[in-house]
Enzyme design. Structure first.
Site: not given
Ligand code: DHB
Length: 306
Positions: A46, A72-73, A130, A166, A191, A217, A266
């Site tokens: 993570k 998730m943040g 992200c 990434k 990606i 997905g 994933g």
């Molecule tokens: C989160 C981070 C990411 O890089 C992503 O692709 C999806 C979710 C996150 O932790 O919110």
């Protein structure tokens, strides 16, 4: 084990090209070991930041017909706590351990990378893409000077270990990739999830606590294939790891043919469980039999042959 599946990526040897993607199960050594036992060729943790983060308000995940939306943040215990988990994982794992690193400044990234590598990470994956956490993701890519400095500092701190960067499908993919390579990236990962959202028609408000989330997905797979193909056209000598919506061996084959030397899984792990790794290995082995190939490496970039 089929030795034809073994690949080398940026100096790391993987027993097969199917790696666990960042963000799924990679938060404890015990879970990473289960992923290895299920057949993964390598694992990514993570995303870890300098300071602990609680993450966004619930709900943080929403399942759609075409994929998964999550916000998730970047919840994580922070690198000063996570170093022990890295050290433990390193003791237990035989496959390469890649630590995903997040940060909003070059200093923050440099610190997390340095501690991760000192704790035993075999490689580092910079999550500069992200899609929905302010200052911790795609915003870094919008300021290419800042991004360049982040990558340079990350590479410095990784020392001899490979730096994976990434990328996002949104924005100027090729310019960002070029900047990453010039700043020291050893490998491109394409990606990340794509910024998206859902609205609840009865509550009449956004579904996710964080409003925006990352879409993963099957919905994003053709976009990931396009990005891998474009990157390979432009940078044929830089290793590319393909990620985005891979569920079946055919999806893996497509990514390799487009130019990826390995892939990450994933959402399919979340949907289908860990048996996916063995299923993919079996499918790709049979594909190699069918084509009479002696290494999965021979598939890489074949879709570009004239
Ligand atoms: C989160 C981070 C990411 O890089 C992503 O692709 C999806 C979710 C996150 O932790 O919110």
């Amino acid at each position: 084990m089929d030795t034809r599946l073994s690949v080398e990526v940026a100096g790391l040897r993987f027993r097969n090209p199917f790696l666990l993607a960042a963000g799924i199960l990679g938060i404890t050594a015990g879970l990473l070991v289960r992923v290895e036992s299920a057949g993964a060729g390598g694992v990514v943790t993570k995303t870890i930041t300098r300071n602990p983060r609680e993450g966004h308000e619930n709900p943080v995940v929403y399942e759609l017909e075409c994929g998964l939306l999550n916000s998730m943040g970047l919840p994580n215990p922070g690198i000063d706590y996570f170093v022990d988990e890295i050290a433990r994982a390193k003791e237990l794992l035989s496959v390469p351990l890649i630590v995903s690193v997040g940060g909003s400044t070059p200093e923050e990234v440099a610190y997390v990378v340095r501690r991760a590598v000192e704790a035993g990470a075999d490689g580092v994956e910079l999550n500069a893409s992200c899609p929905h956490v302010e200052r911790y993701g795609v915003e870094l890519l919008q300021d290419l000077e800042l991004f360049e400095e982040v990558v340079e500092r990350a590479k410095d701190s990784a020392r001899t270990k490979p730096l994976f960067v990434k990328l996002s499908a949104t924005g100027d993919l090729i310019r960002v990739a070029e900047t990453a390579i010039e700043a020291g990236a050893d490998c491109l990962v394409a990606i990340n999830t794509i910024r998206a959202m859902a609205v609840d028609v009865w509550a009449q408000r956004p579904v996710l606590g964080g409003i925006y989330g990352g879409l993963s997905g099957p919905a994003i797979r053709p976009i990931a294939v396009r990005c891998v193909y474009e990157l390979y056209e432009e940078f044929p000598d830089v290793p590319i790891v393909g990620v985005g919506g891979i569920c079946k061996w055919e999806d893996v084959a497509e990514m390799l043919l487009a130019g990826a030397v390995a892939v990450q899984i994933g959402t399919a792990v979340a949907y289908r469980g860990l048996s996916i790794f063995e299923e993919l290995a079996l499918g790709i082995s049979e594909y190699l039999d069918e084509l009479g190939l002696s290494s999965v490496r021979e598939l890489v970039g074949r879709a570009h042959r004239g």
